[in-house]
Motif scaffolding. Structure first.
Motif, short mmCIF file in Angstrom:
data_model
loop_
_atom_site.label_atom_id
_atom_site.label_comp_id
_atom_site.label_asym_id
_atom_site.label_seq_id
_atom_site.Cartn_x
_atom_site.Cartn_y
_atom_site.Cartn_z
N LEU A 145 -52.15 52.10 4.48
CA LEU A 145 -52.07 53.51 4.16
C LEU A 145 -51.78 53.62 2.66
O LEU A 145 -50.77 53.09 2.19
CB LEU A 145 -50.95 54.20 4.95
CG LEU A 145 -51.15 54.32 6.45
CD1 LEU A 145 -49.91 54.91 7.10
CD2 LEU A 145 -52.36 55.16 6.77
N LEU A 146 -52.68 54.25 1.94
CA LEU A 146 -52.51 54.47 0.50
C LEU A 146 -51.92 55.86 0.33
O LEU A 146 -52.57 56.86 0.62
CB LEU A 146 -53.85 54.35 -0.22
CG LEU A 146 -53.88 54.70 -1.70
CD1 LEU A 146 -52.87 53.88 -2.50
CD2 LEU A 146 -55.28 54.51 -2.26
N VAL A 147 -50.68 55.92 -0.12
CA VAL A 147 -49.98 57.19 -0.29
C VAL A 147 -50.35 57.75 -1.66
O VAL A 147 -50.02 57.16 -2.69
CB VAL A 147 -48.45 56.99 -0.17
CG1 VAL A 147 -47.73 58.32 -0.30
CG2 VAL A 147 -48.10 56.30 1.14
N ALA A 148 -51.06 58.88 -1.65
CA ALA A 148 -51.54 59.49 -2.89
C ALA A 148 -50.72 60.73 -3.19
O ALA A 148 -50.35 61.49 -2.28
CB ALA A 148 -53.01 59.85 -2.77
N GLY A 149 -50.47 60.95 -4.47
CA GLY A 149 -49.77 62.16 -4.88
C GLY A 149 -50.69 63.37 -4.83
O GLY A 149 -51.89 63.25 -4.54
N ALA A 150 -50.13 64.52 -5.12
CA ALA A 150 -50.92 65.75 -5.10
C ALA A 150 -52.01 65.72 -6.17
O ALA A 150 -53.07 66.31 -6.01
CB ALA A 150 -50.01 66.96 -5.31
N GLU A 151 -51.72 65.03 -7.27
CA GLU A 151 -52.70 64.92 -8.35
C GLU A 151 -53.27 63.50 -8.38
O GLU A 151 -52.55 62.54 -8.12
CB GLU A 151 -52.04 65.23 -9.69
CG GLU A 151 -51.48 66.64 -9.76
CD GLU A 151 -50.77 66.88 -11.08
OE1 GLU A 151 -50.95 66.10 -12.04
OE2 GLU A 151 -50.01 67.86 -11.15
N ALA A 152 -54.53 63.40 -8.69
CA ALA A 152 -55.15 62.08 -8.83
C ALA A 152 -54.52 61.36 -10.02
O ALA A 152 -54.23 61.97 -11.04
CB ALA A 152 -56.65 62.22 -9.04
N ALA A 164 -56.60 54.04 4.85
CA ALA A 164 -56.73 55.49 4.83
C ALA A 164 -55.88 55.99 3.68
O ALA A 164 -54.83 55.42 3.37
CB ALA A 164 -56.26 56.10 6.14
N VAL A 165 -56.33 57.06 3.04
CA VAL A 165 -55.57 57.67 1.96
C VAL A 165 -54.79 58.84 2.54
O VAL A 165 -55.35 59.66 3.26
CB VAL A 165 -56.50 58.15 0.82
CG1 VAL A 165 -55.68 58.74 -0.32
CG2 VAL A 165 -57.36 57.00 0.31
N VAL A 166 -53.51 58.89 2.26
CA VAL A 166 -52.62 59.91 2.80
C VAL A 166 -52.20 60.84 1.67
O VAL A 166 -51.57 60.40 0.71
CB VAL A 166 -51.38 59.28 3.46
CG1 VAL A 166 -50.46 60.35 4.00
CG2 VAL A 166 -51.80 58.31 4.55
N TYR A 167 -52.55 62.11 1.78
CA TYR A 167 -52.22 63.12 0.79
C TYR A 167 -51.17 64.08 1.33
O TYR A 167 -50.92 64.11 2.53
CB TYR A 167 -53.46 63.94 0.43
CG TYR A 167 -54.54 63.17 -0.27
CD1 TYR A 167 -54.50 62.97 -1.64
CD2 TYR A 167 -55.61 62.64 0.44
CE1 TYR A 167 -55.49 62.27 -2.30
CE2 TYR A 167 -56.61 61.94 -0.20
CZ TYR A 167 -56.55 61.76 -1.57
OH TYR A 167 -57.54 61.06 -2.21
N GLY A 168 -50.61 64.89 0.45
CA GLY A 168 -49.75 65.98 0.87
C GLY A 168 -48.31 65.82 0.42
O GLY A 168 -47.88 64.78 -0.03
N GLU A 169 -47.59 66.92 0.58
CA GLU A 169 -46.15 66.93 0.34
C GLU A 169 -45.46 66.37 1.59
O GLU A 169 -46.09 66.26 2.65
CB GLU A 169 -45.69 68.36 0.03
CG GLU A 169 -46.25 68.91 -1.28
CD GLU A 169 -45.83 68.09 -2.48
OE1 GLU A 169 -44.66 67.69 -2.57
OE2 GLU A 169 -46.69 67.83 -3.33
N PRO A 170 -44.16 66.05 1.52
CA PRO A 170 -43.49 65.34 2.60
C PRO A 170 -43.81 65.77 4.04
O PRO A 170 -44.19 64.90 4.83
CB PRO A 170 -42.01 65.50 2.27
CG PRO A 170 -42.00 65.52 0.78
CD PRO A 170 -43.25 66.29 0.40
N PRO A 171 -43.70 67.02 4.45
CA PRO A 171 -43.98 67.27 5.88
C PRO A 171 -45.44 67.00 6.24
O PRO A 171 -45.74 66.39 7.26
CB PRO A 171 -43.64 68.75 6.08
CG PRO A 171 -42.93 69.19 4.85
CD PRO A 171 -43.26 68.21 3.77
#
Length: 136
Positions: free
Chosen positions: A52-59, A78-85
């Motif tokens: 799981l690749l944890v991506a920030g809100a901005e590239a 898989a790339v995981v986007y979003g804020e904590p919840p």
């Protein structure tokens, strides 16, 4: 849905934002442990079956570099986007998808048309092309 993982299943969580990655690792570990799932979470994707690749809100350049290294290593991820919840929900959906690729985002099996009711010309073309190619 509680996914069915094979014994020894390993999921790597990596990301440029180490705080977000650690937070997500802890949340997933709690969910997996509470359900008695035999999954090991690690931070090194080299020996893993899934990442799981944890991506920030901005590239960012670091995230793109991590994505490129996973692709070069030919590792499923898989790339995981979003804020904590939302990030946790997105990660859990990716884990469910990894455990059962036929499942939808909510863990349910995708609905399929019965061929006698399908009117998708591309589907019919693909079906008959495959049949003809197989008979040669």
């Amino acid at each position: 849905m509680t996914p069915d993982f094979p014994p020894g299943c390993v999921i790597a969580l990596i990301g440029a934002d180490t705080g977000a990655t650690a937070e997500l690792t802890q949340a997933l570990d709690e969910r997996l442990s509470s359900r008695g799932m035999p999954v090991k979470l690690v931070s090194d994707p080299r020996d893993c079956s899934f990442a799981l690749l944890v991506a920030g809100a901005e590239a960012c350049i670091e995230t793109e570099a991590l994505r490129a290294s996973l692709m070069r290593a030919n590792l499923p991820f898989a790339v995981v986007y979003g804020e904590p919840p939302d990030r946790f929900v997105n990660a859990w959906n990716a884990v469910l998808q990894m455990a059962d690729p036929e499942a939808g985002a909510d863990g349910a099996k995708p609905w399929m048309w019965g061929c006698d009711k399908c009117s998708d010309a591309a589907c019919e073309h693909r079906l008959f092309s495959d049949l003809v190619a197989g008979s040669r």
